[in-house]
Design a protein around this motif. Structure first.
Motif, PDB file in Angstrom:
ATOM      1  N   GLY A   1       0.818  -1.198   0.000  1.00 57.50           N
ATOM      2  CA  GLY A   1       0.000   0.000   0.000  1.00 57.50           C
ATOM      3  C   GLY A   1       0.856   1.253   0.000  1.00 57.50           C
ATOM      4  N   ASP A   2       0.204   2.405  -0.170  1.00 54.64           N
ATOM      5  CA  ASP A   2       0.926   3.674  -0.308  1.00 54.64           C
ATOM      6  C   ASP A   2       1.695   4.055   0.952  1.00 54.64           C
ATOM      7  OD1 ASP A   2       0.034   3.940  -2.887  1.00 54.64           O
ATOM      8  OD2 ASP A   2      -1.721   5.145  -2.339  1.00 54.64           O
TER       9      ASP A   2
ATOM     10  N   VAL B   1      14.258  11.895   0.430  1.00 55.21           N
ATOM     11  CA  VAL B   1      15.097  11.719   1.614  1.00 55.21           C
ATOM     12  C   VAL B   1      15.366  13.065   2.282  1.00 55.21           C
ATOM     13  CG1 VAL B   1      17.370  10.997   2.436  1.00 55.21           C
ATOM     14  CG2 VAL B   1      16.143   9.591   0.771  1.00 55.21           C
ATOM     15  N   VAL B   2      15.570  14.104   1.467  1.00 55.77           N
ATOM     16  CA  VAL B   2      15.748  15.450   2.015  1.00 55.77           C
ATOM     17  C   VAL B   2      14.483  15.885   2.765  1.00 55.77           C
ATOM     18  CG1 VAL B   2      16.030  17.891   1.424  1.00 55.77           C
ATOM     19  CG2 VAL B   2      17.459  16.164   0.318  1.00 55.77           C
ATOM     20  N   LYS B   3      13.341  15.604   2.181  1.00 50.36           N
ATOM     21  CA  LYS B   3      12.060  15.970   2.804  1.00 50.36           C
ATOM     22  C   LYS B   3      11.873  15.264   4.139  1.00 50.36           C
ATOM     23  CE  LYS B   3       7.077  15.262   2.229  1.00 50.36           C
ATOM     24  NZ  LYS B   3       6.018  14.701   1.352  1.00 50.36           N
TER      25      LYS B   3
ATOM     26  N   LEU C   1      13.404   7.219   6.515  1.00 51.75           N
ATOM     27  CA  LEU C   1      13.724   8.289   5.556  1.00 51.75           C
ATOM     28  C   LEU C   1      13.286   7.940   4.142  1.00 51.75           C
ATOM     29  CD1 LEU C   1      17.264   9.434   6.769  1.00 51.75           C
ATOM     30  CD2 LEU C   1      15.006  10.242   7.478  1.00 51.75           C
ATOM     31  N   VAL C   2      13.006   6.660   3.876  1.00 50.35           N
ATOM     32  CA  VAL C   2      12.552   6.262   2.537  1.00 50.35           C
ATOM     33  C   VAL C   2      11.051   5.944   2.530  1.00 50.35           C
ATOM     34  CG1 VAL C   2      14.812   5.432   1.830  1.00 50.35           C
ATOM     35  CG2 VAL C   2      13.236   3.851   2.940  1.00 50.35           C
ATOM     36  N   LEU C   3      10.354   6.331   3.609  1.00 50.28           N
ATOM     37  CA  LEU C   3       8.903   6.136   3.693  1.00 50.28           C
ATOM     38  C   LEU C   3       8.229   7.498   3.896  1.00 50.28           C
ATOM     39  CD1 LEU C   3       8.760   2.977   6.019  1.00 50.28           C
ATOM     40  CD2 LEU C   3       8.494   3.048   3.532  1.00 50.28           C
ATOM     41  N   PRO C   4       8.154   8.313   2.847  1.00 49.87           N
ATOM     42  CA  PRO C   4       7.628   9.678   3.001  1.00 49.87           C
ATOM     43  C   PRO C   4       6.145   9.747   3.346  1.00 49.87           C
ATOM     44  CG  PRO C   4       7.977   9.157   0.683  1.00 49.87           C
ATOM     45  CD  PRO C   4       8.579   8.025   1.466  1.00 49.87           C
TER      46      PRO C   4
END
Length: 233
Positions: free
Chosen positions: A71-72, A83-85, A131-134
């Protein structure tokens, strides 16, 4: 897991690692934390780490292979911009202001304490998966990393002049309290909305106990679908 590892009780440490990962996904980084301990503070015994690394690798491979089915919310994004976000979000929650968390990197240079190096390394490692799960930006995921940050700050202040500690507290406590007041208003508003929704949903479930299928159309802003499921069940 870390405490058992320090005591060289590797089997119990492994059991704790398994249970930790079953609880939260960022526990997959625990083998790297243990490796950091060995590098900075331990005896650099790497062989006991092999079962931990193998299990972490298996978990990570499953996460990537079956990611599209999650899922999303759990969709992995390896974009540098994402990653910056996410880094900006979590660092701002640690030190209250965006990117001010980077100031923590100065602590090892100020103290030259290997324990500080380890604590900050562990804090960063445990945050990496998030960091890779925005789509899952929640400050709650900082709870383990912040414990290590607190250890690093405490160790640093213990090695500096007492006046530095006083200055830190004089600045930090008012800023923290002001930020808490700002967050409290939003949290209480959401709590009131959620309470009203839950009260009505429970009433529906109690009034119509024979109904087993529901259509949910709209929820409060910070109320998740699994919250609705829990109420109706």
């Amino acid at each position: 897991c870390l405490l058992f590892w320090i005591d060289r009780r590797f089997v119990l440490a492994f059991v704790c690692f398994w249970l930790a990962f079953k609880s939260k996904e960022h526990a997959v980084m625990l083998p790297f934390v243990l490796a950091a301990y060995e590098f900075w503070l331990g005896e650099r015994k790497w062989k006991p780490l092999l079962p931990f690394a193998a299990l972490a690798g298996l978990f990570a491979a499953q996460g990537f292979l079956f990611n599209r089915q999650q899922g999303d919310d759990y969709r992995i994004h390896l974009s540098p911009w994402m990653v910056v976000k996410t880094s900006s979000f979590y660092l701002s929650r640690i030190m209250l202001f965006p990117w001010l968390g980077l100031a923590l990197l100065a602590l090892p240079r100020l103290t030259r304490d290997r324990r500080v190096y380890f604590a900050l390394t562990a804090a960063g490692l445990l945050l990496l998966p998030m960091l890779v799960l925005p789509e899952r930006l929640y400050a709650a995921y900082l709870y383990v990393s912040v414990a290590f940050v607190l250890a690093a700050v405490t160790l640093s202040l213990a090695r500096l002049h007492w006046a530095v500690t006083v200055l830190f507290l004089v600045i930090w406590l008012p800023l923290n309290f002001g930020y808490l007041r700002t967050q409290r208003k939003a949290a209480l508003t959401h709590a009131q909305e959620n309470q009203a929704y839950v009260t009505q949903a429970l009433k529906v479930a109690e009034d119509f106990p024979q109904v087993r299928r529901f259509i949910v159309d709209g929820t409060p802003e910070n109320f998740r679908w699994w919250g609705v499921q829990g109420i109706l069940r």
